[in-house]
Design a protein around this motif. Structure first.
Motif, short mmCIF file in Angstrom:
data_model
loop_
_atom_site.label_atom_id
_atom_site.label_comp_id
_atom_site.label_asym_id
_atom_site.label_seq_id
_atom_site.Cartn_x
_atom_site.Cartn_y
_atom_site.Cartn_z
N LEU A 129 -44.76 -70.37 55.68
CA LEU A 129 -45.38 -71.16 54.92
C LEU A 129 -46.11 -70.38 53.74
CD1 LEU A 129 -45.09 -73.89 56.32
CD2 LEU A 129 -47.52 -73.92 56.75
N GLN A 142 -39.73 -79.01 45.29
CA GLN A 142 -40.32 -78.34 46.48
C GLN A 142 -39.39 -78.34 47.74
OE1 GLN A 142 -44.35 -79.36 47.61
NE2 GLN A 142 -44.83 -80.72 45.99
N VAL A 143 -38.52 -79.53 47.72
CA VAL A 143 -37.40 -79.49 48.49
C VAL A 143 -36.39 -78.27 48.47
CG1 VAL A 143 -35.38 -80.85 49.19
CG2 VAL A 143 -37.72 -81.93 49.06
N ARG A 144 -36.30 -78.03 46.98
CA ARG A 144 -35.19 -76.85 46.95
C ARG A 144 -35.81 -75.59 47.44
NH1 ARG A 144 -32.20 -79.72 42.35
NH2 ARG A 144 -34.30 -80.60 41.26
N LEU A 166 -31.33 -71.97 44.41
CA LEU A 166 -32.27 -73.19 44.48
C LEU A 166 -33.49 -73.00 43.97
CD1 LEU A 166 -30.94 -73.99 48.47
CD2 LEU A 166 -31.23 -75.77 46.33
N LEU A 191 -41.12 -83.36 43.65
CA LEU A 191 -40.88 -83.29 45.04
C LEU A 191 -39.52 -82.75 45.18
CD1 LEU A 191 -41.79 -84.06 47.76
CD2 LEU A 191 -41.11 -86.58 47.47
N THR A 192 -38.78 -83.01 44.39
CA THR A 192 -37.26 -82.34 44.57
C THR A 192 -37.23 -80.67 44.11
OG1 THR A 192 -36.77 -82.85 42.28
CG2 THR A 192 -35.83 -84.45 43.84
N SER A 213 -35.57 -75.35 51.00
CA SER A 213 -34.31 -75.42 51.59
C SER A 213 -33.81 -73.99 51.37
CB SER A 213 -33.46 -76.52 50.68
OG SER A 213 -31.94 -76.35 51.11
N PRO A 260 -30.25 -78.07 38.38
CA PRO A 260 -29.84 -76.62 38.42
C PRO A 260 -28.93 -76.29 37.50
CG PRO A 260 -29.13 -77.64 40.41
CD PRO A 260 -29.85 -78.59 39.80
#
Lengths: 201, 201
Positions: free
Chosen positions: A125, A141-143, A179, A138-139, A146, A189
């Motif tokens: 974390l 953060q997902v990247r 990413l 949000l996307t 991931s 990207p």
DNA sequence: GTCTATAACTAGATAGAC
DNA sequence: GTCTATCTAGTTATAGAC
């Protein structure tokens, strides 16, 4: 026989069996049997089963991961180059402990209420906080999440692939860096443009 | 009380406890106690503990996943658009079974030698084959595997984020589609160019 | 440093009463 | 359909001999 390396031998066999059959399904009896010693011998070297599994992580992943975090925190504020170097260092560190990383992923539920599980979670974390912007979309953060997940899971997936583990590790690092680069720029990207100040939305 | 919905109630409690404490550490005694029945009552409805956990997966993920695979296999050869639609459909299907997907990921070791574990693994591997080119570069294979992993793991990570689960699912789908698009073009990711024929190297 | 022996317990599963 | 009672087999862990 009866050398002073018993502790090490216990750790080797334990890691092998934990990885192969899972933490809960591996009993101390099995570990002892495979070593040709008794359970009581295990208890001489490790206070509990948890103590045994913890010892596996401490040297091989917890310590190295802490080193990466320390380096990262000494290089704030975090530029894109720093982020990529964090990924690079972390990739190297988990690459040296592939069976353990696999074990960690496949036994999350079992490790969850062991102190070592919580400690590893904290490290991951923390790394995530370091590579992602707090207020990112949000996307993005997902990247970033991931990216870390990809480095972990690629170590032990793509079974069909006959590729050398080191090649896989490098490929995973490359994808992870893409990413995080995309996330850093806060948009779809693409090859890094001039400077990293373009802000999404 | 004593309705005909006992089977359903057992499944609900079992999923809750399995997800919370892990498969191995959840005993049938605990499930029975929380329901206010005895272990023997459980055995009337489910032959074994494995039978119980299997029943959870069959309707909620195994069936829907098979539907996605069937659709995909009916749309070969697989274009980029088909691949993106596979991701879209699969994302919807796992989005309906979030606790189960989380449970699957956190208990891989425990589920490994249960028949349901093998079956789920087969489905995921099949999906991977469908979205990746067999002879793709290693990094592109990593991208495709990462796409699936991202959709799974985003369902239950990013804990700090206060985002709505559906928003997270969509963001994960978006990132997954980007990864597969990049892999399909066989080069560094970027907004899809004119036609999908550009080949890497 | 390694052993035998055993304590104390819990698991999954079954038989048969009601 | 749910219960009591029980079985077998396994677990972690400890005490104390060698």
């Amino acid at each position: 026989m009866s050398r002073g390396n018993t502790r090490q031998r216990i750790q080797d066999v334990a890691l092998e069996l934990f990885a192969e059959r899972g933490y809960e399904k591996t009993s101390l009896r099995e570990i002892a049997e495979q070593l040709g010693v008794t359970k009581a011998a295990l208890y001489y070297h490790f206070k509990t089963k948890e103590d045994l599994v913890t010892s596996l992580f401490e040297d091989l992943v917890l310590g190295p991961a802490d080193a990466v975090i320390a380096w990262a925190e000494a290089h704030q504020p975090t530029t894109l180059e720093t982020k990529l170097e964090i990924l690079n260092r972390y990739s190297a560190c988990i690459g040296n402990a592939t069976p353990l990383v696999r074990f960690m992923h496949e036994n999350q539920a079992a490790l969850r209420d062991l102190s070592i599980g919580e400690q590893m979670k904290t490290r991951i974390l923390t790394l995530l906080q370091l590579i992602k912007d707090q207020d990112a979309a949000l996307t993005d953060q997902v990247r970033c999440a991931s990216a870390l997940f990809t480095m972990h899971s690629t170590l032990f997936t793509l079974e069909g692939s006959n590729a050398d583990p080191e090649e896989k590790r490098k490929a995973a690092l490359e994808v992870a860096q893409e990413l995080v680069t995309a996330a850093h720029h806060g948009s779809a990207p693409g090859p890094a443009p001039e400077t990293g100040n373009a802000r999404h939305e």
